[in-house]
Scaffold this motif. Structure first.
Motif, PDB file in Angstrom:
ATOM      1  N   ASN A 514       0.632  -1.123   0.148  1.00 15.04           N
ATOM      2  CA  ASN A 514      -0.009  -0.130  -0.019  1.00 15.04           C
ATOM      3  C   ASN A 514       0.881   1.256   0.027  1.00 15.04           C
ATOM      4  O   ASN A 514       1.166   1.651   1.028  1.00 15.04           O
ATOM      5  CB  ASN A 514      -1.053  -0.065   1.223  1.00 15.04           C
ATOM      6  CG  ASN A 514      -1.730   1.269   1.417  1.00 15.04           C
ATOM      7  OD1 ASN A 514      -1.842   2.276   0.492  1.00 15.04           O
ATOM      8  ND2 ASN A 514      -2.365   1.495   2.608  1.00 15.04           N
ATOM      9  N   PRO A 515       1.325   1.850  -1.384  1.00 19.44           N
ATOM     10  CA  PRO A 515       2.151   2.906  -1.268  1.00 19.44           C
ATOM     11  C   PRO A 515       1.515   4.191  -0.485  1.00 19.44           C
ATOM     12  O   PRO A 515       2.424   5.183  -0.317  1.00 19.44           O
ATOM     13  CB  PRO A 515       2.285   3.362  -2.844  1.00 19.44           C
ATOM     14  CG  PRO A 515       1.884   2.013  -3.355  1.00 19.44           C
ATOM     15  CD  PRO A 515       0.789   1.126  -2.443  1.00 19.44           C
ATOM     16  N   LEU A 516       0.156   4.179  -0.359  1.00 21.96           N
ATOM     17  CA  LEU A 516      -0.242   5.486   0.381  1.00 21.96           C
ATOM     18  C   LEU A 516      -0.509   5.463   1.702  1.00 21.96           C
ATOM     19  O   LEU A 516      -0.799   6.183   2.569  1.00 21.96           O
ATOM     20  CB  LEU A 516      -1.704   5.526   0.089  1.00 21.96           C
ATOM     21  CG  LEU A 516      -2.277   6.392  -1.281  1.00 21.96           C
ATOM     22  CD1 LEU A 516      -3.649   6.360  -1.310  1.00 21.96           C
ATOM     23  CD2 LEU A 516      -1.709   7.594  -1.310  1.00 21.96           C
ATOM     24  N   SER A 517       0.220   4.078   2.343  1.00 22.67           N
ATOM     25  CA  SER A 517       0.095   4.066   3.931  1.00 22.67           C
ATOM     26  C   SER A 517       0.804   5.003   4.563  1.00 22.67           C
ATOM     27  O   SER A 517       0.334   5.456   5.645  1.00 22.67           O
ATOM     28  CB  SER A 517       0.729   2.518   4.190  1.00 22.67           C
ATOM     29  OG  SER A 517       2.174   2.332   3.661  1.00 22.67           O
ATOM     30  N   TRP A 518       2.069   5.631   4.239  1.00 19.65           N
ATOM     31  CA  TRP A 518       2.597   6.615   4.816  1.00 19.65           C
ATOM     32  C   TRP A 518       1.759   8.006   4.930  1.00 19.65           C
ATOM     33  O   TRP A 518       1.789   8.621   6.114  1.00 19.65           O
ATOM     34  CB  TRP A 518       4.045   6.996   4.540  1.00 19.65           C
ATOM     35  CG  TRP A 518       3.977   7.852   3.074  1.00 19.65           C
ATOM     36  CD1 TRP A 518       4.018   7.205   1.899  1.00 19.65           C
ATOM     37  CD2 TRP A 518       4.074   8.942   2.779  1.00 19.65           C
ATOM     38  NE1 TRP A 518       4.167   8.198   0.963  1.00 19.65           N
ATOM     39  CE2 TRP A 518       4.140   9.359   1.365  1.00 19.65           C
ATOM     40  CE3 TRP A 518       4.162  10.357   3.628  1.00 19.65           C
ATOM     41  CZ2 TRP A 518       4.418  10.514   0.783  1.00 19.65           C
ATOM     42  CZ3 TRP A 518       4.234  11.500   3.225  1.00 19.65           C
ATOM     43  CH2 TRP A 518       4.298  11.906   1.648  1.00 19.65           C
ATOM     44  N   ILE A 519       0.886   8.052   3.738  1.00 22.69           N
ATOM     45  CA  ILE A 519       0.126   9.355   3.832  1.00 22.69           C
ATOM     46  C   ILE A 519      -1.116   9.131   4.735  1.00 22.69           C
ATOM     47  O   ILE A 519      -1.483  10.070   5.523  1.00 22.69           O
ATOM     48  CB  ILE A 519      -0.329   9.813   2.655  1.00 22.69           C
ATOM     49  CG1 ILE A 519       0.832  10.319   1.615  1.00 22.69           C
ATOM     50  CG2 ILE A 519      -1.526  10.877   2.388  1.00 22.69           C
ATOM     51  CD1 ILE A 519       0.511  10.321   0.144  1.00 22.69           C
ATOM     52  N   GLN A 520      -1.618   8.018   4.721  1.00 27.25           N
ATOM     53  CA  GLN A 520      -2.833   7.676   5.758  1.00 27.25           C
ATOM     54  C   GLN A 520      -2.181   7.646   7.315  1.00 27.25           C
ATOM     55  O   GLN A 520      -2.925   8.244   7.918  1.00 27.25           O
ATOM     56  CB  GLN A 520      -3.062   6.336   5.460  1.00 27.25           C
ATOM     57  CG  GLN A 520      -3.738   6.296   3.988  1.00 27.25           C
ATOM     58  CD  GLN A 520      -4.035   4.767   3.516  1.00 27.25           C
ATOM     59  OE1 GLN A 520      -3.357   3.602   4.162  1.00 27.25           O
ATOM     60  NE2 GLN A 520      -4.822   4.466   2.325  1.00 27.25           N
ATOM     61  N   LYS A 521      -0.889   7.389   7.562  1.00 28.45           N
ATOM     62  CA  LYS A 521      -0.605   7.499   8.881  1.00 28.45           C
ATOM     63  C   LYS A 521      -0.275   8.841   9.180  1.00 28.45           C
ATOM     64  O   LYS A 521      -0.570   9.220  10.361  1.00 28.45           O
ATOM     65  CB  LYS A 521       0.626   6.895   9.054  1.00 28.45           C
ATOM     66  CG  LYS A 521       0.719   5.307   8.804  1.00 28.45           C
ATOM     67  CD  LYS A 521      -0.591   4.725   9.688  1.00 28.45           C
ATOM     68  CE  LYS A 521      -0.923   3.159   9.393  1.00 28.45           C
ATOM     69  NZ  LYS A 521      -2.124   2.708   9.922  1.00 28.45           N
ATOM     70  N   VAL A 522       0.350   9.816   8.303  1.00 30.78           N
ATOM     71  CA  VAL A 522       0.384  11.178   8.492  1.00 30.78           C
ATOM     72  C   VAL A 522      -1.017  11.665   8.929  1.00 30.78           C
ATOM     73  O   VAL A 522      -1.069  12.438  10.097  1.00 30.78           O
ATOM     74  CB  VAL A 522       0.786  11.792   7.310  1.00 30.78           C
ATOM     75  CG1 VAL A 522       0.794  13.427   7.461  1.00 30.78           C
ATOM     76  CG2 VAL A 522       2.337  11.581   7.017  1.00 30.78           C
ATOM     77  N   CYS A 523      -2.182  11.278   8.329  1.00 30.91           N
ATOM     78  CA  CYS A 523      -3.469  11.790   8.399  1.00 30.91           C
ATOM     79  C   CYS A 523      -3.946  11.300   9.839  1.00 30.91           C
ATOM     80  O   CYS A 523      -4.504  12.002  10.521  1.00 30.91           O
ATOM     81  CB  CYS A 523      -4.163  11.183   7.482  1.00 30.91           C
ATOM     82  SG  CYS A 523      -6.022  12.042   7.140  1.00 30.91           S
ATOM     83  N   SER A 524      -3.742  10.089  10.060  1.00 31.12           N
ATOM     84  CA  SER A 524      -4.203   9.522  11.311  1.00 31.12           C
ATOM     85  C   SER A 524      -3.694   9.821  12.666  1.00 31.12           C
ATOM     86  O   SER A 524      -4.261  10.024  13.816  1.00 31.12           O
ATOM     87  CB  SER A 524      -4.619   7.876  11.418  1.00 31.12           C
ATOM     88  OG  SER A 524      -3.438   7.211  11.145  1.00 31.12           O
ATOM     89  N   TYR A 525      -2.176   9.995  12.685  1.00 32.76           N
ATOM     90  CA  TYR A 525      -1.253  10.333  13.629  1.00 32.76           C
ATOM     91  C   TYR A 525      -1.403  11.896  13.898  1.00 32.76           C
ATOM     92  O   TYR A 525      -0.682  12.447  14.588  1.00 32.76           O
ATOM     93  CB  TYR A 525      -0.166   9.705  13.794  1.00 32.76           C
ATOM     94  CG  TYR A 525      -0.248   8.346  13.986  1.00 32.76           C
ATOM     95  CD1 TYR A 525       0.015   7.863  15.317  1.00 32.76           C
ATOM     96  CD2 TYR A 525      -0.309   7.199  13.193  1.00 32.76           C
ATOM     97  CE1 TYR A 525      -0.170   6.465  15.851  1.00 32.76           C
ATOM     98  CE2 TYR A 525      -0.235   6.036  13.480  1.00 32.76           C
ATOM     99  CZ  TYR A 525      -0.210   5.706  14.870  1.00 32.76           C
ATOM    100  OH  TYR A 525      -0.307   4.129  15.270  1.00 32.76           O
ATOM    101  N   LYS A 526      -1.794  12.601  12.823  1.00 35.57           N
ATOM    102  CA  LYS A 526      -1.608  14.082  12.580  1.00 35.57           C
ATOM    103  C   LYS A 526      -0.225  14.459  12.930  1.00 35.57           C
ATOM    104  O   LYS A 526       0.389  15.370  13.663  1.00 35.57           O
ATOM    105  CB  LYS A 526      -2.395  14.835  13.926  1.00 35.57           C
ATOM    106  CG  LYS A 526      -4.082  14.683  14.041  1.00 35.57           C
ATOM    107  CD  LYS A 526      -4.609  15.359  12.710  1.00 35.57           C
ATOM    108  CE  LYS A 526      -6.111  15.551  12.672  1.00 35.57           C
ATOM    109  NZ  LYS A 526      -6.485  14.156  11.969  1.00 35.57           N
ATOM    110  N   ALA A 527       0.563  13.855  11.764  1.00 40.47           N
ATOM    111  CA  ALA A 527       2.058  13.774  12.183  1.00 40.47           C
ATOM    112  C   ALA A 527       2.406  15.205  11.609  1.00 40.47           C
ATOM    113  O   ALA A 527       1.913  15.878  10.633  1.00 40.47           O
ATOM    114  CB  ALA A 527       2.676  12.828  11.403  1.00 40.47           C
TER     115      ALA A 527
END
Length: 767
Positions: A514-527
């Motif tokens: 899932n190449p989008l995983s890092w963007i999803q984690k930025v979103c969910s963790y409010k990185a």
């Protein structure tokens, strides 16, 4: 080259004038003479070409049949009382033959078995006479006028001269040739005529043929090429003034920095034990483990105690402070890696992180074996799961990998570690000049070397990155990079602990699914920060279609670790085009440049730190190939567009030196190698003093030969220049430099060109 048929045809033509003579020979002689010598293909070839080595060795000097035939022929001529040819002196001019070297002088060791080849008997009278030694023949022909002797003899490819000038019959000319052969085959046959004594003298000279001078054997086409190449008078030349050393802003002195990274770990581990330090994800993107600062501190202490007190060899401690220890952890287990790294640092041991070896004879791991051997590593730390996956010997122990030193393996999962007594404290003191860790580097030849980083450099690097990126306490960083080395280690394992940050580590296996995983984690963790490479941005572009619910508005800094690559700019631009509508601000993208030796060289500052606006440089590829900077227009195909990699690191000085020869400062419009002077660079290649001095202790000098500083500089291996606003630009790597004639090209440009053609289809799907 010439075919056998072509050769026979040419030979027939040459011998045509002697046909009456040969036909006049005794038939029995003809039969005897029908074993021809090995065909001299090169002699008949019109151009001078290198002779091909054939399996049949050269028998020209040895055939008894030739000798007998010639003796008989001479006897016949004596009986006929034919006049011997008179003008021999001009035909075999002495000097020309002596200066002429036979093409092959190695015929003294042939095997006798190949003298007579019955399968090659021929029947035409034309082929019955063995040809005269072809090189000798050339001398004879070339020397018919003594004046042109030397020139003709040294150019066998030239046209053969006319027949000998003596007024002789064809028979006499043939007899001379035969006489030559006689003497050649039976050296020292007494013949009572003036001609033969001349030939005798010639042959005595040839008995010890002069070989060409040794260097003539090694004349290469390359030398001719070098002679021809003249510098183009119109080639661009640098015209700017000599550059000055560029100083970065000072390291902030007022900040209450901890005295060392380990002091920071102890502080957070004891005062903020529940604060999250690292979250590891599985391949589905689910959080499998969150390591708190309390747990990191207590587990690292346990490991340090175990390493120093519970490992013995012959009742002696196995390890003492300063010893090197290998860390063998898969890219999917950042938590155990972090415990191992800090456990070693607390025990004053030197961790050497390496890749997990896949097979016993893995070619790359042989080079790693060389690194481990040169570092004197005897112990490797790993996890239970990782050890189970390693190749095993028949005893059940971990197999010995090809080229590796003998190692003991220690599994560091909790149940294998001993709890230290309450009053036990690690010895680790303030940051000093001792080695903290060794980071491996693979050079372009494939060899692996270890770059040593001292405790002082480690702390200085963490402080400089904190200042340059504006990291603050308890920030969240999403890390897609390898946490064992390079930016992934510097930001995601070391600097993060200094600032009590929370790192979300994205395993590469998850990125593949899932190449989008890092963007999803930025979103969910409010990185607020993310650490990626250009490829991760490209892959997420491919996968983002139909994803409406992602937002990147929380990001204040997106660090592009390979921002110095020339193809990085297209990834950054394309990524911004798509995600600007989803909250990504253009000024958040921060490319940086780094190298294993100098660590972080330059980084673009995030907007809240007030750096200069980003810039692009559109450079003429032609001028770049001469090492000169000339701005061009984007419409042309022959331009390289590069983005800046920001400003010099805090507390560092930077300069650009000439690529070849002594490290003279470049002119302002000249490409050279970027050098850094800072307390935050690597200190040496472990155990390699010679190349260490050249790379880590360079002293750049002005055109007048005056050193620019009393502190040494570290060569970064990056080629570039300093542009407007004191921004650093990188156009390639020294490792990728390809010099063709006087022009320089870079391997990175080849990749950039391929990507520019059709990045989506051409490279990223099929790699």
């Amino acid at each position: 080259d010439i075919t056998q048929k072509g050769y026979e045809k040419k030979r027939a033509k040459l011998l045509a004038r002697y046909i009456p003579l040969i036909q006049g020979l005794d038939p029995s002689l003809q039969a005897e003479n029908r074993t021809p010598g090995p065909s001299q293909t090169t002699a008949a070839a019109p151009k001078q070409q290198k002779s091909r080595p054939t399996n049949s060795r050269d028998e020209r000097f040895r055939s008894d049949i030739h000798t007998e035939a010639v003796q008989a022929a001479l006897a016949k001529y004596k009986e006929r009382k034919m006049p011997m040819p008179s003008k021999r002196r001009s035909v075999l001019v002495h000097s020309s033959v002596e200066t002429y070297t036979p093409p092959d002088t190695s015929s003294a060791s042939e095997d006798e078995g190949s003298l007579r080849r019955p399968g090659r008997l021929t029947s035409t009278p034309l082929q019955s006479h063995p040809s005269v030694e072809p090189w000798l023949d050339r001398v004879v022909q070339g020397s018919s006028t003594s004046s042109s002797a030397s020139s003709t003899s040294s150019h066998p490819g030239g046209r053969p001269a006319a027949a000998p000038s003596a007024a002789t019959t064809p028979g006499a000319a043939a007899a001379t040739a035969l006489a030559g052969l006689t003497a050649h085959a039976h050296i020292g046959v007494p013949v009572n005529s003036r001609v033969s004594s001349k030939i005798q003298q010639l042959l005595n000279t040839l008995k010890r043929p002069k070989r060409p001078p040794l260097k003539e054997f090694f004349v290469d086409d390359f030398e001719e090429l070098l002679e021809v190449q003249q510098p183009d008078p119109n080639q661009p030349k640098p015209e700017g003034s000599q550059m000055a050393v560029l100083q970065g802003e000072p390291l902030a002195a007022g900040a209450p920095w901890p005295p060392s990274l380990l002091a920071a770990l102890q502080r957070w581990g004891t005062t903020q034990p529940r604060a999250p330090c690292l979250t590891a994800l599985d391949t589905t993107g689910k959080a499998i483990c969150t390591l708190t600062y309390g747990k990191l501190w207590s587990r690292s202490l346990k490991l340090a105690y175990t390493l120093l007190n519970k490992l013995t060899s012959k009742n002696e401690p196995l390890l003492k402070p300063g010893d090197r220890v290998a860390l063998v952890f898969p890219n999917s287990d950042p938590v155990m890696f972090m415990v191992a790294l800090y456990g070693c640092l607390l025990a004053e041991l030197v961790p050497v992180p390496i890749e997990v070896p896949l097979t016993r004879k893995d070619a790359g791991s042989q080079q790693v074996g060389f690194l481990l051997g040169s570092c004197g590593v005897t112990l490797a730390l790993t996890t239970d799961a990782c050890q189970k996956g390693l190749p095993k010997a028949q005893t059940g122990e971990v197999a010995t990998f090809k080229g590796w030193p003998p190692l003991s393996w220690l599994v560091i999962d909790g149940k294998h570690l001993a709890k230290p007594p309450k009053d036990w404290h690690p010895l680790a003191q303030d940051a000093g000049s001792g080695t903290a860790y060794i980071e491996y580097k693979t050079s372009k030849e494939g060899s692996t070397v270890g770059v040593t980083v001292s405790h002082a450099s480690l702390l200085a690097q963490c402080r400089a990155l904190t200042q340059a990126c504006g990291y603050s306490e308890a920030e969240t960083l999403t890390n897609v990079l390898d946490f064992k080395r390079d930016a992934g280690l510097w930001h995601g394992v070391l600097t993060s602990v200094l600032n009590r940050m929370h790192v979300v580590s994205i395993p590469y296996a998850l990125m593949k699914v899932n190449p989008l995983s890092w963007i999803q984690k930025v979103c969910s963790y409010k990185a607020r920060a993310a650490l990626v490479k250009s490829r991760d941005m490209h892959w997420s572009l491919l996968a983002q279609r139909g994803q409406r619910d992602v937002s990147l508005s929380s990001l204040r800094v997106l660090i592009v670790a390979d921002g110095a690559n020339p193809w990085s700019i297209s990834s950054c631009d394309a990524f911004l085009n798509v995600f600007q509508s989803r909250g990504l601000r253009p000024e958040v993208i921060c490319p940086c440049a780094s190298s294993p030796e100098a660590l972080t060289v330059a980084i673009r500052r995030p907007p809240d730190l007030g750096g200069p606006p980003p810039r692009k440089a559109i450079l003429s590829m032609n001028s770049l190939s001469y090492g000169v900077i000339r701005v061009d227009t984007e419409e042309k195909l022959s331009v390289l567009t590069v983005q800046d990699v920001g400003q010099v690191m805090p507390g560092a000085s930077i300069c650009v030196v000439k690529v070849d020869g002594a490290p003279y400062l470049c002119k302002t419009d000249e490409i050279g190698e970027i050098c850094v002077s800072s307390s935050a660079t690597g200190t040496a290649y472990y155990g390699l003093l010679g190349i260490t001095k050249n790379v880590f202790e360079t002293v750049p000098v002005t055109a007048g030969g005056v050193p620019v500083s009393d502190r040494p500089f570290t060569r970064t291996g990056l080629l570039g220049f300093i542009g407007p606003d004191n921004l650093v630009f990188v156009v390639g790597k020294l490792d990728g430099l390809m010099v063709v004639g006087v022009r320089r090209h870079n391997a990175d440009d080849v990749v950039a060109t391929a990507l520019a053609v059709e990045p989506m289809k051409f490279v990223y799907r099929g790699r």
